[in-house]
Design an enzyme around this catalytic site. Structure first.
Site, PDB file in Angstrom:
ATOM      1  N   LYS A  96      -9.793  10.376  -0.480  1.00 51.06           N
ATOM      2  CA  LYS A  96     -10.057   9.312  -1.458  1.00 51.06           C
ATOM      3  C   LYS A  96     -10.811   9.906  -2.636  1.00 51.06           C
ATOM      4  O   LYS A  96     -11.859  10.530  -2.450  1.00 51.06           O
ATOM      5  CB  LYS A  96     -10.882   8.182  -0.822  1.00 51.06           C
ATOM      6  CG  LYS A  96     -10.989   6.942  -1.718  1.00 51.06           C
ATOM      7  CD  LYS A  96     -11.882   5.887  -1.106  1.00 51.06           C
ATOM      8  CE  LYS A  96     -13.299   6.049  -1.574  1.00 51.06           C
ATOM      9  NZ  LYS A  96     -14.190   4.950  -1.170  1.00 51.06           N
ATOM     10  N   GLU A 154     -15.897   5.461   4.866  1.00 51.51           N
ATOM     11  CA  GLU A 154     -16.829   5.793   3.798  1.00 51.51           C
ATOM     12  C   GLU A 154     -17.099   4.537   2.963  1.00 51.51           C
ATOM     13  O   GLU A 154     -16.304   3.595   2.972  1.00 51.51           O
ATOM     14  CB  GLU A 154     -16.287   6.913   2.899  1.00 51.51           C
ATOM     15  CG  GLU A 154     -15.058   6.553   2.084  1.00 51.51           C
ATOM     16  CD  GLU A 154     -13.789   6.546   2.918  1.00 51.51           C
ATOM     17  OE1 GLU A 154     -12.864   5.788   2.561  1.00 51.51           O
ATOM     18  OE2 GLU A 154     -13.721   7.271   3.922  1.00 51.51           O
ATOM     19  N   ASP A 155     -18.229   4.521   2.265  1.00 57.50           N
ATOM     20  CA  ASP A 155     -18.560   3.398   1.394  1.00 57.50           C
ATOM     21  C   ASP A 155     -17.585   3.333   0.220  1.00 57.50           C
ATOM     22  O   ASP A 155     -16.887   4.300  -0.096  1.00 57.50           O
ATOM     23  CB  ASP A 155     -19.986   3.531   0.861  1.00 57.50           C
ATOM     24  CG  ASP A 155     -21.029   3.271   1.943  1.00 57.50           C
ATOM     25  OD1 ASP A 155     -20.647   2.796   3.020  1.00 57.50           O
ATOM     26  OD2 ASP A 155     -22.215   3.551   1.696  1.00 57.50           O
ATOM     27  N   VAL A 156     -17.575   2.185  -0.436  1.00 61.40           N
ATOM     28  CA  VAL A 156     -16.682   1.977  -1.580  1.00 61.40           C
ATOM     29  C   VAL A 156     -16.866   3.061  -2.637  1.00 61.40           C
ATOM     30  O   VAL A 156     -15.894   3.590  -3.180  1.00 61.40           O
ATOM     31  CB  VAL A 156     -16.939   0.582  -2.206  1.00 61.40           C
ATOM     32  CG1 VAL A 156     -16.157   0.414  -3.508  1.00 61.40           C
ATOM     33  CG2 VAL A 156     -16.563  -0.518  -1.226  1.00 61.40           C
ATOM     34  N   ARG A 182     -24.357  -4.380   4.241  1.00 63.18           N
ATOM     35  CA  ARG A 182     -22.986  -4.475   3.732  1.00 63.18           C
ATOM     36  C   ARG A 182     -21.951  -4.620   4.845  1.00 63.18           C
ATOM     37  O   ARG A 182     -20.813  -5.034   4.586  1.00 63.18           O
ATOM     38  CB  ARG A 182     -22.652  -3.252   2.880  1.00 63.18           C
ATOM     39  CG  ARG A 182     -22.797  -1.949   3.621  1.00 63.18           C
ATOM     40  CD  ARG A 182     -22.518  -0.738   2.764  1.00 63.18           C
ATOM     41  NE  ARG A 182     -22.894   0.481   3.448  1.00 63.18           N
ATOM     42  CZ  ARG A 182     -22.219   1.027   4.453  1.00 63.18           C
ATOM     43  NH1 ARG A 182     -21.105   0.436   4.869  1.00 63.18           N
ATOM     44  NH2 ARG A 182     -22.620   2.130   5.035  1.00 63.18           N
TER      45      ARG A 182
END
Length: 218
Positions: free
Chosen positions: A29, A76-78, A182
């Site tokens: 990503k 993974e986080d945004v 989150r």
């Protein structure tokens, strides 16, 4: 003489579903504004697209499945990129009309994803058996990861390299991580152990008390 005959008609609907199929691969990503799966909270969508949707589009179209259920070895986080060899993932294809996926078709689907976006890339796409999906789940418990980050401190310590050396000498540091806010909508509130195996300084100290750190963690 009149004979009246009452007839009853019974309508039956029969539906059948084909057995699930499984495909696996790895993704990278490159975008910092992309969630791994559709991010919808209280009916509101928070990101335009997701990694899952970008990867599954050609697979659903070519295999003619009703649904693709996505699983991966962690997430993974945004706003975090996924680089290196990529993150392993699996698609469970529900009611696929196409039963076999030859190597040529796998390569075409992978190429279609990679040509359609610069946000993600897919590689090593292949068809697998159900039994092989257990490897992904086992990997969630045993894999190690490397994070790269820029660390900023309020005070400039560039003249005290011994302090950085002391920090980098720490090995197998156990942290207590509480479930992040989150992900509270999908994970149980708990405190989990996270281990940092080691930290490595990736470059010389930068100006304004910043340095690039690579963290190897479990």
């Amino acid at each position: 003489c009149v004979c009246a005959c009452a007839c009853t008609y019974v309508c039956m609907f029969v539906s059948s579903n084909l057995p699930q199929m499984f495909s696996q691969g790895r993704y990278c990503k490159y975008c910092r504004e992309l969630s791994q799966t559709p991010w919808i909270l209280d009916g509101e969508r928070h990101t335009e697209l997701s990694v899952q949707e970008l990867l599954q589009a050609p697979i659903l179209a070519r295999i003619k499945a009703d649904e693709a259920r996505f699983s991966s070895a962690g997430r993974e986080d945004v706003d975090v990129r996924m680089l290196g060899a990529g993150r392993p993932f699996i698609f469970e294809l529900i009611n696929p009309r196409r039963r076999r996926i030859p190597a040529e078709l796998l390569a075409e689907m992978q190429a279609e994803v990679n040509a359609s976006t610069t946000r993600v890339a897919m590689h090593d796409l292949q068809q697998i058996d159900r039994d092989e999906t257990a490897v992904l789940k086992d990997g969630e418990e045993t894999k190690t990861k490397t994070y790269s980050c820029v660390v900023w401190t309020e005070k400039d310590y560039s003249g005290q390299p011994e302090l950085l050396a002391e920090l980098l000498s720490v090995k197998d540091l156990v942290l207590k991580q509480k479930t992040p806010l989150r992900v509270m909508h999908r994970r149980v509130l708990a405190v989990r152990d996270k281990m940092i195996h080691k930290c490595v300084q990736a470059c010389d100290l930068l100006s304004f008390a910043m340095t690039d750190i690579h963290t190897h963690t479990h």
